[in-house]
Scaffold this motif. Sequence first.
Motif, mmCIF file in Angstrom:
data_model
loop_
_atom_site.group_PDB
_atom_site.id
_atom_site.type_symbol
_atom_site.label_atom_id
_atom_site.label_comp_id
_atom_site.label_asym_id
_atom_site.label_seq_id
_atom_site.Cartn_x
_atom_site.Cartn_y
_atom_site.Cartn_z
ATOM 1 N N GLY A 1 -10.149 -23.457 -28.934
ATOM 2 C CA GLY A 1 -9.112 -24.484 -28.953
ATOM 3 C C GLY A 1 -9.396 -25.542 -28.440
ATOM 4 N N GLY A 2 -10.226 -26.253 -27.610
ATOM 5 C CA GLY A 2 -9.825 -27.201 -27.470
ATOM 6 C C GLY A 2 -9.882 -27.448 -25.375
ATOM 7 N N GLN A 3 -10.585 -26.450 -24.773
ATOM 8 C CA GLN A 3 -10.685 -26.364 -23.317
ATOM 9 C C GLN A 3 -11.022 -27.267 -23.175
ATOM 10 O OE1 GLN A 3 -10.580 -23.530 -25.341
ATOM 11 N NE2 GLN A 3 -8.607 -22.979 -25.202
ATOM 12 N N MET A 4 -10.503 -27.532 -21.239
ATOM 13 C CA MET A 4 -11.991 -28.621 -20.864
ATOM 14 C C MET A 4 -12.836 -28.027 -20.776
ATOM 15 S SD MET A 4 -11.052 -30.044 -17.303
ATOM 16 C CE MET A 4 -10.831 -28.639 -16.403
ATOM 17 N N ALA A 5 -14.629 -28.688 -20.709
ATOM 18 C CA ALA A 5 -15.133 -27.769 -19.896
ATOM 19 C C ALA A 5 -16.195 -29.173 -19.008
ATOM 20 C CB ALA A 5 -16.584 -28.815 -21.679
ATOM 21 N N THR B 1 -6.749 -29.239 -24.107
ATOM 22 C CA THR B 1 -5.293 -28.716 -23.968
ATOM 23 C C THR B 1 -5.707 -27.965 -22.239
ATOM 24 O OG1 THR B 1 -6.650 -26.579 -25.137
ATOM 25 C CG2 THR B 1 -5.428 -27.655 -26.435
ATOM 26 N N THR B 2 -6.104 -27.462 -21.420
ATOM 27 C CA THR B 2 -6.426 -27.587 -20.013
ATOM 28 C C THR B 2 -6.533 -28.272 -19.233
ATOM 29 O OG1 THR B 2 -8.787 -27.144 -20.123
ATOM 30 C CG2 THR B 2 -6.813 -24.690 -20.771
ATOM 31 N N SER B 3 -6.880 -29.462 -19.842
ATOM 32 C CA SER B 3 -6.797 -30.509 -18.648
ATOM 33 C C SER B 3 -5.408 -32.392 -19.462
ATOM 34 C CB SER B 3 -7.543 -32.023 -18.662
ATOM 35 O OG SER B 3 -8.888 -32.095 -19.406
ATOM 36 N N PRO B 4 -4.220 -31.391 -19.283
ATOM 37 C CA PRO B 4 -2.836 -31.931 -19.822
ATOM 38 C C PRO B 4 -3.156 -33.438 -20.091
ATOM 39 C CG PRO B 4 -2.088 -30.431 -19.276
ATOM 40 C CD PRO B 4 -3.703 -30.054 -19.275
ATOM 41 N N TYR B 5 -3.296 -33.722 -18.876
ATOM 42 C CA TYR B 5 -2.841 -34.982 -18.030
ATOM 43 C C TYR B 5 -4.002 -35.586 -18.104
ATOM 44 C CZ TYR B 5 0.839 -31.686 -17.224
ATOM 45 O OH TYR B 5 2.252 -31.278 -17.375
ATOM 46 N N GLY B 6 -4.948 -35.283 -18.420
ATOM 47 C CA GLY B 6 -6.249 -36.203 -18.674
ATOM 48 C C GLY B 6 -7.332 -35.429 -17.044
ATOM 49 N N ARG B 7 -9.103 -35.211 -17.612
ATOM 50 C CA ARG B 7 -9.190 -34.461 -16.718
ATOM 51 C C ARG B 7 -9.340 -35.534 -15.603
ATOM 52 N NH1 ARG B 7 -15.056 -32.016 -16.803
ATOM 53 N NH2 ARG B 7 -15.929 -31.381 -14.325
#
Lengths: 351, 247
Positions: free
Chosen positions: B129-133, B143-149
């Motif tokens: 579902g589009g989490q940070m890699a 979805t887990t870097s909602p403020y941008g990496r």
Amino acid sequence: MSESKRILVKGNEALAMGAIKAGCLFYFGYPITPQNEVPEYMSRVLPGLGGQYVQAESELASINMVMGASSLGVRSMTSSSSPGISLMQEGLSYLAGQELPAVVINVVRCGPGLGGIAASQGDYFQAVKGGGHGDYRLIVLAPASVQEMYDHTIAAFHLADRYRNPTMVLADGVLGQMQEPIVECDDVQPEPRKPWALTGAKNRPMRYLKSLYLKDGELEAHNRMLQEKYREIEKHEVRCDELLTEDAELVVAAFGTAARIARTAVSMARDKGLKVGLFRPVTLFPFPKRELKALSERVKKILVVEMNTGQMVEDVRLNVSREADVSFYGRPGGGIPTPNEILEKIEDSFS
Amino acid sequence: MKTVFSKPAALNDAVMHYCPGCSHGVAHRLVAEALDHYDLTERSVGVAPVGCAVLMYDYFNCDIMEAPHGRAPALATGMKRSRPDLVIFTYQGDGDLASIGLSEIVHCANRGENVTVIFVNNTVYGMTGGQMAPTTLLGQQTTTSPYGRNFNTDGYPIRIAEMLSTLEGPSFVGRMALDTPGNILKARKMVFKAFHMQVREMGFSFVELLATCPTNWGLNPSDSIKRIKEELVPYFPLGVFKEREAD
Ligand SMILES: Cc1ncc(C[n+]2csc(CCOP(=O)(O)OP(=O)(O)O)c2C)c(N)n1
Ligand code: SF4
């Protein structure tokens, strides 16, 4: 019959020799005390036999290398000790889910955590109850001598192939490090055909091995099938030893190294005129439930001895008749019960 | 009539489960074409990852093994060592290969295992579902870097192809983008080369493919393709990083 030759070897070497006798030419592992003689032996011997030894980067990798080799239908093995076996739990769950045969040796040391390198039986739960995720079982064999380290490793390959299931030889540091004479086996059953193996789809449709079941009900059916297989294993593969149990009033129940020590305590008790016997599960899964139940109907008391704080004792309690009185004596953290300590517990029960 | 285009024999007729505009379909086709070209389907075993390509066995007409998350290179090692006559390839996403399976890929490459790895880098975890890699670009929202990496908290995107090319083990390491027809043809050449390396027993071969994930990028397919060129390529340069010559 040819004159059998007895040779003196270390328990860990016996494991490696048994594997090679069973036709295992592919070993993948990572060093950890007290089982290093297994990878050392394999790295020395396998290249000359046309086999492969790979020192993996981790136990996670070694169990997955085993899984890769196994999926192609070859016999392969890894060995480790407690912290390494913990890392293999993911792979063991996948092997069980994909119904792949593999032999894993655990020369148990004491934990939790880094713990220590002395022998222990603290991994009973992990081996027998699962360890990895999901509903699955390993077949678990518990040797109590160097000869059995050899014999059980051979048996482990047969069982793994017969049931397409990962099989563990659960030893410990004492068994791994001690030397005893063994007689090599000269008639090993042939390896069965493996029509499920991935071999390249020449002259047949493609084939896959997986443990992912997404369609409604598919995984449930797969799990029910696995459970049926485990019931078959329980029906046919239970092994246990009984010593002096015919007239016994008290029976000591123990496996592996603890059973060896308990045997001495039992004979010391007999010398004192106490009616004591020994019950030793050889397969920890399948656990000898029926045999123990029958025994518990005849004897008054059962004393469970383990090199942990009480793990197999739970299975004993589950499988005795109501009347039998079960007590426990254990030494965790690398402590090894002495025959005198066990004798004292036996005498307490009689007083 | 002359046939100018057809489905590779190494692909089955399966109902597509990938999202519209996803590059996995193109990447599958390139691998299948290589299997056809070198006549390998009957002696290949593919190792499927955990990620969107986990259902690989629906598509490829060769034997397939399913690996735990990230462990495909270890499985491939066990396979190739026990049956060197088979052609073994893994097909892995960036979450699978660059995160949980980083150790397995580095050591498999370093041992120079004679296997082929196809690495599909779409800078996110697609399936979950589009989490940070590890490959998510700086500033990229997931979805887990909602403020941008942010490199202070999340580190920098890892360039796997460059990293592996520093090792002695690999015979071929390249990166190409699956955006334009020209680049797809170049990617095809790289994938072919990677399998050819294995057939010639040259050791570990690796192709990184910059791919789209329209669903988790929140872009339509054509904007996704544009993003490869505008955002991915500047950080993940295309080209061959290592190629061993036959001696
Ligand atoms: C041990 C473990 N941890 C986490 C997961 C959940 N998981 C499944 S797929 C995936 C990420 C896959 O992403 P990627 O490799 O980039 O492939 P994509 O789906 O983008 O093609 C994760 C984290 C898992 N299956 N196993
Ligand atoms: S989620 Fe992304 S990677 Fe997965 S199929 Fe859809 S577009 Fe492709």
